[in-house]
Design a protein around this motif. Sequence first.
Motif, short mmCIF file in Angstrom:
data_model
loop_
_atom_site.label_atom_id
_atom_site.label_comp_id
_atom_site.label_asym_id
_atom_site.label_seq_id
_atom_site.Cartn_x
_atom_site.Cartn_y
_atom_site.Cartn_z
N TYR A 81 0.83 -1.20 0.00
CA TYR A 81 0.00 0.00 0.00
C TYR A 81 0.87 1.26 0.00
O TYR A 81 0.62 2.21 -0.76
N ALA A 82 1.89 1.27 0.84
CA ALA A 82 2.76 2.45 0.95
C ALA A 82 3.47 2.73 -0.37
O ALA A 82 3.51 3.87 -0.84
N PHE A 83 3.98 1.70 -1.00
CA PHE A 83 4.67 1.90 -2.28
C PHE A 83 3.70 2.35 -3.37
O PHE A 83 4.07 3.10 -4.26
N SER A 84 2.47 1.91 -3.27
CA SER A 84 1.50 2.28 -4.31
C SER A 84 1.22 3.77 -4.30
O SER A 84 0.72 4.33 -5.28
N LYS A 85 1.51 4.44 -3.18
CA LYS A 85 1.23 5.88 -3.05
C LYS A 85 2.39 6.74 -3.55
O LYS A 85 2.28 7.98 -3.54
N ILE A 86 3.48 6.13 -3.91
CA ILE A 86 4.67 6.88 -4.31
C ILE A 86 4.72 6.96 -5.83
O ILE A 86 4.66 5.93 -6.50
N PRO A 87 4.80 8.18 -6.36
CA PRO A 87 4.74 8.32 -7.83
C PRO A 87 5.82 7.52 -8.57
O PRO A 87 5.67 7.25 -9.75
N LEU A 88 6.89 7.16 -7.87
CA LEU A 88 7.96 6.42 -8.54
C LEU A 88 7.66 4.93 -8.64
O LEU A 88 8.42 4.18 -9.27
N TYR A 89 6.58 4.46 -8.05
CA TYR A 89 6.21 3.04 -8.06
C TYR A 89 7.38 2.11 -7.75
O TYR A 89 7.83 1.34 -8.60
N PRO A 90 7.87 2.16 -6.54
CA PRO A 90 9.02 1.31 -6.19
C PRO A 90 8.66 -0.17 -6.28
O PRO A 90 7.51 -0.56 -6.13
N VAL A 91 9.68 -0.96 -6.52
CA VAL A 91 9.55 -2.41 -6.58
C VAL A 91 10.04 -2.98 -5.26
O VAL A 91 11.16 -2.69 -4.83
N TYR A 92 9.19 -3.78 -4.62
CA TYR A 92 9.66 -4.46 -3.41
C TYR A 92 10.52 -5.65 -3.79
O TYR A 92 11.59 -5.87 -3.24
N SER A 93 10.06 -6.39 -4.78
CA SER A 93 10.80 -7.56 -5.23
C SER A 93 10.33 -7.91 -6.63
O SER A 93 9.14 -7.80 -6.94
#
Lengths: 382, 382, 382, 382
Positions: free
Chosen positions: D145-157
Amino acid sequence: MNLPANYQKTRQASVDMCAPLQIEDYIPQPALFTSPPKWNLGHTSWFFEEMILKKFIKNYKEFHPKYGYIFNSYYNTLGERVVRQNRGELSRPTVKEVYQYRSYVDDWMIGLLKTPIDDKLYKLIILGLNHEQQHQELFFTDIKYAFSKIPLYPVYSDLTYCENSEAHKEEFIEQDEGIYEVGFEGEGFCFDNELSRHKVYLQPYSIRNRLVTNGEFLEFMSDGGYQRFEFWHDEALFWLSENNIQQPMYWKNINDVWYQFTLAGLRKINPDHILTHITYYEAFAFASWKGLRLPTEFEWEAAAGKFSWGLRWEWTESAYLPYPGYKKDAGAVGEYNGKFMVNQKVLRGGSVVSPEGHTRKTYRNFFHPNMSWQFNGIRLAK
Amino acid sequence: MNLPANYQKTRQASVDMCAPLQIEDYIPQPALFTSPPKWNLGHTSWFFEEMILKKFIKNYKEFHPKYGYIFNSYYNTLGERVVRQNRGELSRPTVKEVYQYRSYVDDWMIGLLKTPIDDKLYKLIILGLNHEQQHQELFFTDIKYAFSKIPLYPVYSDLTYCENSEAHKEEFIEQDEGIYEVGFEGEGFCFDNELSRHKVYLQPYSIRNRLVTNGEFLEFMSDGGYQRFEFWHDEALFWLSENNIQQPMYWKNINDVWYQFTLAGLRKINPDHILTHITYYEAFAFASWKGLRLPTEFEWEAAAGKFSWGLRWEWTESAYLPYPGYKKDAGAVGEYNGKFMVNQKVLRGGSVVSPEGHTRKTYRNFFHPNMSWQFNGIRLAK
Amino acid sequence: MNLPANYQKTRQASVDMCAPLQIEDYIPQPALFTSPPKWNLGHTSWFFEEMILKKFIKNYKEFHPKYGYIFNSYYNTLGERVVRQNRGELSRPTVKEVYQYRSYVDDWMIGLLKTPIDDKLYKLIILGLNHEQQHQELFFTDIKYAFSKIPLYPVYSDLTYCENSEAHKEEFIEQDEGIYEVGFEGEGFCFDNELSRHKVYLQPYSIRNRLVTNGEFLEFMSDGGYQRFEFWHDEALFWLSENNIQQPMYWKNINDVWYQFTLAGLRKINPDHILTHITYYEAFAFASWKGLRLPTEFEWEAAAGKFSWGLRWEWTESAYLPYPGYKKDAGAVGEYNGKFMVNQKVLRGGSVVSPEGHTRKTYRNFFHPNMSWQFNGIRLAK
Amino acid sequence: MNLPANYQKTRQASVDMCAPLQIEDYIPQPALFTSPPKWNLGHTSWFFEEMILKKFIKNYKEFHPKYGYIFNSYYNTLGERVVRQNRGELSRPTVKEVYQYRSYVDDWMIGLLKTPIDDKLYKLIILGLNHEQQHQELFFTDIKYAFSKIPLYPVYSDLTYCENSEAHKEEFIEQDEGIYEVGFEGEGFCFDNELSRHKVYLQPYSIRNRLVTNGEFLEFMSDGGYQRFEFWHDEALFWLSENNIQQPMYWKNINDVWYQFTLAGLRKINPDHILTHITYYEAFAFASWKGLRLPTEFEWEAAAGKFSWGLRWEWTESAYLPYPGYKKDAGAVGEYNGKFMVNQKVLRGGSVVSPEGHTRKTYRNFFHPNMSWQFNGIRLAK
């Protein structure tokens, strides 16, 4: 009673109960969950106009093109409507015009009732009358709520019939484990949510023959009941704190004496009277404090022949869910019950302001757990 | 006119303007910033009772012990009161009872007016009458707002006097740089916020002799005015977006024709009529789009002899602040103006519904920048 | 100092003040009105990239295509952006990446500074540096606010320079009535809101040579200042009650001793120190209680040569409004000041965390009247 | 596996799953219903410290006096705590300090595990480990959820294991009418809400052997599913409109192609994959559109041996209510489950991010009907 007589009697009852009102009293809507008396009168007429007259009478001419918009409650099938919280903004149509609307609808309905009535139409008319009766009960609870907000504490009626007590001695009725059948059966009217009749398996339990009294609840309060988190649901604690709740809805402490607002004005609390206007949260906390619990709706129904009921709507532990095989009706009527089957609790029984003949042991009333403007009470189980 | 006649004429005007109302219309309060007609009638009477009768007549007996609680508007000095947003919940006292209250207060006041009136009392009576006149103007704007919320679009009166135009040709009046004196001077009545009279230094400016018309504002809209952020304050953009504002308050586009709700019901917009019911945000954006600006309140006052005014309250660029040497009165009367001197904008002039003789060129009206239910308009400067 | 040196010194200062931070401290945004340190670092770099590098260097390649979206603060001209309240959600870009972004922008800027700089570009660079300095001050107040919300009360620095006192004796400086000139004049930098320089007419007044101390404010509190409505604006009373305000923002009463949260952690309040972190509402109420008032911004400016200032931003009674002849710049830079000119109050002076050389007597700071996370204080006038 | 090994393996798993994180990622809390990774790590350690070490080790010295305040989640028995929505404000303690806290707690726990463990302690340790496993699942859904809110769309894995499909053919499994036993039985661990085991009577039903796929849900959407009120609960319609919901939580339409945010970044939607991140409202509406329904939790449990499950938490039609004879534990542990038994829906099964060995067919997960940040899916019944 035959249908035309039944129709007229039911419709007249809605008018009769307005007798103590001033014109001004028909207007305000002090809370989202209440409706102004004027709106109730219009809405119940609109129900007949929209569901029956427009559909079953070819040359029917609607009373006013905008009344559908004004008096629709929540039927999406039937289009846009005044948003619920704005009903108190409508000084027009006037009270007189709404009574004219009622007469107009009644004239057409009475005409229709003189023609042959097929089964489908018959069912709709009976539904319309049951709908009207539900709004009659709402009328009493809505006007009580509205009057409670006025610093002058108006009296609806000096008859204090709504505050009452039960004479019989407290006792727990034992019920055996086993399969029980629940849900409506028979010939008469029921709502779709009472079907289908089906079997449930109940563990052994017992249920009290009396409702909880004001006196019992005062003990809970004296024992710090509202402050002791261990008796409450997590979201009830939030509700208590957000709304600064420390006593039941209509209770007021004046110079160390407890009063409650009633349809007969502000009255001293009688500890022997049956507790009322209680939320599910409070009912649950009270039962926890007692080391007991609320019955499920099926426990209630299975034992309902063994105790007297009908003085308070009794909170159950059951969530309002569809019965096995539940089927919504097609069209607008299908919006009557099914779409509310989430996040509400079932109440059983009936109350002092339920219209005569309107309740039965399979009747499922339902409200959100924080609602208490109905004449709700507590029956304990274990 | 002598004081007793003035008193009676002013008090009667409040009653006369209610003639077109039904009982039901006295009740609703569809927005926090409006008051029900019934409340206005009670509140203006309470002002005389509380500020004058209770203080100047020894044996005065208040009409009802709870009316102070019900009809106090915002005077902390005078204790607790019904919270402002709940005025529409009060179906009681009835309209009839409020008129009885008015008569009761009037009887005592007329008695008092027959006795010797000292200066302090005289000033309070005059304040009470000016207060009543302010509520007369509010009556018109409140009932217009209330009617606008009703799907039936009721007509207050067929006289469309509120929509009007100015015949003279557009022109900018030039004003010289220099020292000007502003603020009230002379013998008559003024509010404390018009004092003290003092000098201000104005840079050279010019001010338009005509108010902005509907037609001019339609050009702004056609040019994308509501969508072009560069004309708006930052918080205005937030206001536009939160409330989805795309046209002035009472405007409605029906099948590509612009209508506005008026005291005479829904009417087609006449481009030659003077624009009204505009917020400061819109006034500012419109002026920016024109490459012009709003006048300051002192620019307005210094030039007020050179153009006609009184049809619209005219937004100025000035914030509502105390004049040099401003001193609140002692007691409850001191809460009349001073405590509102933050975050509001000054309007000058008067409007079509301002009572005759109530306005003057030093009069400072004030509202928050997002308010538009008054007959507000735009005068341009540069 | 020459421009490249000035550029590097100013940019470096933003980095230096982050030295005491842990990586974690760069992230949270505990209130809408604060920004995370990481965001401040990125935003000030973006300002140079967006306003200068992209416009003045043909082959400039932006550091990252999404940083504009992430680090734009409020410039509608420059498109969509992360909504202000969500800045604390951004764990990425990482702190390291933001420092890389700074270096990247600095490299290009330093290159640009070696080329001929025309007047327009020069002005933009100076604006960028002043913008950076504003964010340096915000850095201190934002981190103080963020740390104050952490139960561990972290220390930013043991140097308690932010709490300080004035040695000189209290005195009121008298100023004559007459025409004064206000607004910026001269060669250096000023913001557009300090122009045009113009004449104002001031009534005779006097202004105190010292700021209000903690000790003076404690007297106000002991005298029931927060409870006595007569000193407060109407909307201040609402603010007090909604937020349950009973003392200044960072004050805490622990076992009857007053402490305040500082950049050096929780410290006992010293009554001789200058009061700080006060809202306009509180400043106004305090002055009313004293029987005095706040100065207007012009009274402040006209007398600024006669007392020392720069320890606290000093609330004035003036609303933040355009000066005569005020003209917004074209393009994004025009959004810097003008669009905030409504519902805010002017503060004058500067504070202990204002960057050296950043303040001047014509500088107009502005905040909403309920804001107190800046080092705001009170100077009295009469 | 023996207890010390089990303890260490479970505790280590919480640390291992943080390997892909940057320090910054441990901090933000972008929604009330999520917790920062740092908080999860601290809270699970606090659970052992508070429930076990402080109670079972006489000379235990707590790691830090304020960590109880910081890392308590919702246990009123254990006193005040940081309010839930403010967890993202806490940059301190640092990530390093929280890992030190974990080690400290682990050292003491491992020491304790070397001593004789009585039954009560054993049960608490097992509860602590199951609690830790629940937070491990929350870790994955919270960071997604947290990553989904970041415009850079980080990859967890880059491992896309969370998006998966079922190979077997669709089929409905028929179940006979009759009495079934439900609830936990046996030797191992279960939560108190799985007890007591009891009989229920089920009507004949059938349940699908496959979960609903993205492709099936796309058909619902193409058929106007989100716009057709007849499939939705009344409060679901309110939810849709308030939040402007037109697709599942993580879906985005970019140039007419559907993508979803995953732990491996933004990916094209594969119609064969199992639908996930669905609310109960959407699950119910989808089933209605299909002319089917969701199973009750008992229907699910009674048939659970006949289909494979564990890829998605499967919404049931059942409300989260106590089983017959349900008894909360005494003390803080009693707050684990019981106080949430109102207004929530039961989910059964488990998901791709549920820890191995953590699920069983009697496990009752529960969430409010509007929650979808868990890997929730839909199984149909009729």
